[in-house]
Design a protein around this motif. Structure first.
Motif, PDB file in Angstrom:
ATOM      1  N   CYS A   1       0.825  -1.202   0.000  1.00 46.99           N
ATOM      2  CA  CYS A   1       0.000   0.000   0.000  1.00 46.99           C
ATOM      3  C   CYS A   1       0.863   1.257   0.000  1.00 46.99           C
ATOM      4  CB  CYS A   1      -0.919   0.013   1.217  1.00 46.99           C
ATOM      5  SG  CYS A   1      -2.262  -1.197   1.155  1.00 46.99           S
ATOM      6  N   SER A   2       1.903   1.242   0.800  1.00 48.62           N
ATOM      7  CA  SER A   2       2.789   2.392   0.892  1.00 48.62           C
ATOM      8  C   SER A   2       3.512   2.656  -0.426  1.00 48.62           C
ATOM      9  CB  SER A   2       3.808   2.168   2.015  1.00 48.62           C
ATOM     10  OG  SER A   2       4.749   3.220   2.061  1.00 48.62           O
ATOM     11  N   GLU A   3       3.909   1.594  -1.111  1.00 45.73           N
ATOM     12  CA  GLU A   3       4.677   1.753  -2.338  1.00 45.73           C
ATOM     13  C   GLU A   3       3.825   2.137  -3.538  1.00 45.73           C
ATOM     14  OE1 GLU A   3       6.903  -1.792  -2.997  1.00 45.73           O
ATOM     15  OE2 GLU A   3       8.271  -1.453  -1.315  1.00 45.73           O
ATOM     16  N   TYR A   4       2.579   1.677  -3.573  1.00 48.35           N
ATOM     17  CA  TYR A   4       1.786   1.845  -4.795  1.00 48.35           C
ATOM     18  C   TYR A   4       0.502   2.633  -4.610  1.00 48.35           C
ATOM     19  CZ  TYR A   4       5.046  -1.729  -6.321  1.00 48.35           C
ATOM     20  OH  TYR A   4       6.192  -2.425  -6.619  1.00 48.35           O
ATOM     21  N   GLY A   5       0.315   3.242  -3.455  1.00 47.34           N
ATOM     22  CA  GLY A   5      -0.818   4.138  -3.289  1.00 47.34           C
ATOM     23  C   GLY A   5      -2.152   3.449  -3.076  1.00 47.34           C
ATOM     24  N   PHE A   6      -2.210   2.513  -2.146  1.00 45.13           N
ATOM     25  CA  PHE A   6      -3.445   1.810  -1.817  1.00 45.13           C
ATOM     26  C   PHE A   6      -3.706   1.912  -0.320  1.00 45.13           C
ATOM     27  CE2 PHE A   6      -2.700   0.029  -5.923  1.00 45.13           C
ATOM     28  CZ  PHE A   6      -3.891  -0.495  -6.383  1.00 45.13           C
ATOM     29  N   LYS A   7      -4.922   1.618   0.068  1.00 44.13           N
ATOM     30  CA  LYS A   7      -5.261   1.379   1.462  1.00 44.13           C
ATOM     31  C   LYS A   7      -5.871  -0.012   1.528  1.00 44.13           C
ATOM     32  CE  LYS A   7      -9.912   3.389   1.308  1.00 44.13           C
ATOM     33  NZ  LYS A   7     -10.838   4.363   1.934  1.00 44.13           N
ATOM     34  N   VAL A   8      -5.823  -0.643   2.694  1.00 45.16           N
ATOM     35  CA  VAL A   8      -6.258  -2.028   2.794  1.00 45.16           C
ATOM     36  C   VAL A   8      -7.146  -2.239   4.013  1.00 45.16           C
ATOM     37  CG1 VAL A   8      -4.172  -2.698   4.075  1.00 45.16           C
ATOM     38  CG2 VAL A   8      -5.486  -4.450   2.803  1.00 45.16           C
ATOM     39  N   GLU A   9      -8.129  -3.119   3.834  1.00 50.30           N
ATOM     40  CA  GLU A   9      -8.980  -3.572   4.936  1.00 50.30           C
ATOM     41  C   GLU A   9      -8.739  -5.065   5.109  1.00 50.30           C
ATOM     42  OE1 GLU A   9     -12.874  -2.764   3.584  1.00 50.30           O
ATOM     43  OE2 GLU A   9     -12.560  -0.595   3.365  1.00 50.30           O
ATOM     44  N   PHE A  10      -8.599  -5.518   6.349  1.00 46.82           N
ATOM     45  CA  PHE A  10      -8.321  -6.929   6.617  1.00 46.82           C
ATOM     46  C   PHE A  10      -9.572  -7.606   7.170  1.00 46.82           C
ATOM     47  CE2 PHE A  10      -4.150  -4.834   7.106  1.00 46.82           C
ATOM     48  CZ  PHE A  10      -3.442  -5.538   6.134  1.00 46.82           C
ATOM     49  N   THR A  11      -9.852  -8.763   6.629  1.00 45.42           N
ATOM     50  CA  THR A  11     -10.985  -9.558   7.082  1.00 45.42           C
ATOM     51  C   THR A  11     -10.677 -11.016   6.760  1.00 45.42           C
ATOM     52  OG1 THR A  11     -13.384  -9.856   6.900  1.00 45.42           O
ATOM     53  CG2 THR A  11     -12.226  -9.217   4.893  1.00 45.42           C
ATOM     54  N   GLY A  12     -11.708 -11.848   6.630  1.00 38.79           N
ATOM     55  CA  GLY A  12     -11.445 -13.244   6.310  1.00 38.79           C
ATOM     56  C   GLY A  12     -12.714 -14.070   6.315  1.00 38.79           C
ATOM     57  N   VAL A  13     -12.562 -15.340   6.031  1.00 39.66           N
ATOM     58  CA  VAL A  13     -13.664 -16.303   6.086  1.00 39.66           C
ATOM     59  C   VAL A  13     -13.158 -17.551   6.788  1.00 39.66           C
ATOM     60  CG1 VAL A  13     -14.822 -15.459   4.003  1.00 39.66           C
ATOM     61  CG2 VAL A  13     -13.088 -17.248   3.808  1.00 39.66           C
ATOM     62  N   GLY A  14     -14.106 -18.348   7.292  1.00 39.06           N
ATOM     63  CA  GLY A  14     -13.739 -19.542   8.053  1.00 39.06           C
ATOM     64  C   GLY A  14     -13.510 -19.178   9.514  1.00 39.06           C
ATOM     65  N   GLU A  15     -14.589 -19.090  10.257  1.00 43.80           N
ATOM     66  CA  GLU A  15     -14.495 -18.617  11.637  1.00 43.80           C
ATOM     67  C   GLU A  15     -13.969 -19.697  12.572  1.00 43.80           C
ATOM     68  OE1 GLU A  15     -18.225 -17.069  12.808  1.00 43.80           O
ATOM     69  OE2 GLU A  15     -18.127 -15.347  11.443  1.00 43.80           O
ATOM     70  N   PRO A  16     -13.215 -19.297  13.584  1.00 43.92           N
ATOM     71  CA  PRO A  16     -12.707 -20.250  14.585  1.00 43.92           C
ATOM     72  C   PRO A  16     -13.804 -20.625  15.571  1.00 43.92           C
ATOM     73  CG  PRO A  16     -12.064 -18.043  15.186  1.00 43.92           C
ATOM     74  CD  PRO A  16     -12.757 -17.924  13.854  1.00 43.92           C
ATOM     75  N   PRO A  17     -13.556 -21.561  16.459  1.00 43.49           N
ATOM     76  CA  PRO A  17     -14.555 -21.909  17.482  1.00 43.49           C
ATOM     77  C   PRO A  17     -14.912 -20.684  18.319  1.00 43.49           C
ATOM     78  CG  PRO A  17     -12.798 -23.531  17.420  1.00 43.49           C
ATOM     79  CD  PRO A  17     -12.354 -22.411  16.552  1.00 43.49           C
TER      80      PRO A  17
END
Length: 387
Positions: free
Chosen positions: A174-190
């Motif tokens: 993101c820093s090098e190429y001008g992006f912002k990021v949101e972190f998430t996911g799938v497959g929930e733990p217990p």
């Protein structure tokens, strides 16, 4: 461990994103079995859908799942879709993939050697410069929950990152190429273990900050064509004039014949009530109903009789025709030169010819000698349509 399966959850994540954001151009890097592309092709907002994979043989084998089916040809829509498959490496540039709305990389980067990751970032974030990038990769912290698992989840994985490692790599890009990021996911733990293990699959959704026309990277002036196009298909679309015309002609022929049959049935009912046929014709003339004539054999070779169905009645009585053509003028222009359709002299009505046996043999047959009976409009009660 997961229902639905983790594979389906990853794809559903992308599908849900597409539903919300409606990208027009989408490319899936490492498309493999083309299963994600197969889901995305049903979303009408997408106009260009591209898959890239290093395994050209697999692409050639699976391309059929992306082909139009019979209903796409029989019932075309205004949807406009082109599907393309390329054989190539995600670490190589190709100018044909620049400036897309969405790039997906689902469970791909862990198959790349660590030395190639910088090149992957430069190609995807820098050279391709899409509006959004979705990247998923295994979360190694979750591996402790898999009974009997030692090492990586797949024999071809070159690495599997923790959440911190993935986030560090993503923030650097993101820093090098001008992006912002949101972190998430799938497959929930217990339940209760979310903070300790996180999602089984971690996902980064990257949004570009700079306008694509202003963002430049490296030797952008050079046009790279590194990929080999293996498959390209355009779906039938009503935006194509020829396809639209065929659809309109088909509807006109169907509805004109339907209205003709309804008129003949009512004429037969009149006969059964022992009303003179000339009264039937006169009634329709007086009420501005359908007119029918003793035709010229040079105009109609099927019979000496025909029924004339006004275009305005077809256009207002058939919702699909009004949707397809948008105006009565457009309807006339689309069918005017079609050999299957015969219009009257001022091109305001469709002429439907019929054989003698279309009429009942019983009862008086004065209509044969009734001459030319004309009216400008059709009686509303005589024409009962779905519209």
């Amino acid at each position: 461990m997961f229902r639905p399966s983790l594979h389906l959850q990853r794809h559903q994540f992308v599908v849900d994103f597409v539903k919300r954001n409606k990208p027009k151009q989408v490319v899936d890097l490492g498309c493999g079995e083309c299963s994600l592309l197969q889901k995305l092709k049903f979303h009408s907002e997408i106009e260009l859908l591209v898959g890239v994979d290093l395994n050209g043989a697999k692409l050639s084998k699976k391309k059929h799942v992306l082909a139009p089916v019979s209903t796409d040809y029989l019932q075309p829509t205004f949807k406009q879709l082109c599907v393309q498959l390329y054989h190539g490496s995600v670490t190589q540039r190709d100018v044909r993939l620049r400036g897309f709305d969405l790039v997906t990389s689902i469970e791909l980067i862990e198959h790349l050697p660590l030395d190639d990751l910088d090149q992957f970032s430069e190609v995807v974030f820098g050279y391709m410069a899409p509006q959004t990038v979705i990247i998923s990769t295994p979360n190694s912290e979750f591996n402790l929950l898999f009974p009997g698992l030692s090492g990586f989840r797949h024999g071809d994985h070159k690495f599997e990152w923790t959440r911190v490692e993935f986030q560090s790599w993503a923030l650097k890009a993101c820093s090098e190429y001008g992006f912002k990021v949101e972190f998430t996911g799938v497959g929930e733990p217990p339940p209760g273990q979310e903070e300790r293990f996180g999602f089984c699959t971690q996902i980064g959704v990257f949004h570009r900050l700079l306008d694509r026309d202003r963002h430049k990277s490296g030797d952008d002036v050079d046009n790279h064509f590194s990929y080999t196009l293996l498959y390209s298909i355009k779906y039938p679309s009503l935006r194509d004039h020829n396809i639209l015309r065929k659809a309109v002609v088909s509807e006109v022929l169907y509805w004109a014949e339907k209205l003709k049959q309804e008129w003949l049935e009512e004429l037969t009912e009149k006969r059964e009530e022992e009303n003179p046929v000339e009264d039937c014709v006169r009634e329709r003339e007086e009420h501005g109903g359908i007119f029918w004539t003793k035709g010229d054999e040079h105009e109609c070779h099927m019979s000496h009789r025909h029924v004339s169905v006004p275009l305005h009645k077809l256009w207002t009585g058939c919702p699909k025709l009004s949707e397809l053509t948008e105006s009565l003028h457009n309807l006339a222009q689309l069918i005017i030169d079609d050999p299957q359709i015969k219009l009257n002299q001022d091109q305001s009505a469709v002429i439907i010819c019929f054989l003698e046996e279309d009429l009942e043999d019983d009862g008086p047959n004065d209509l044969m000698d009734s001459g030319y009976v004309e009216a400008n409009n059709m009686e509303k009660e005589l024409w009962k349509t779905d519209g």
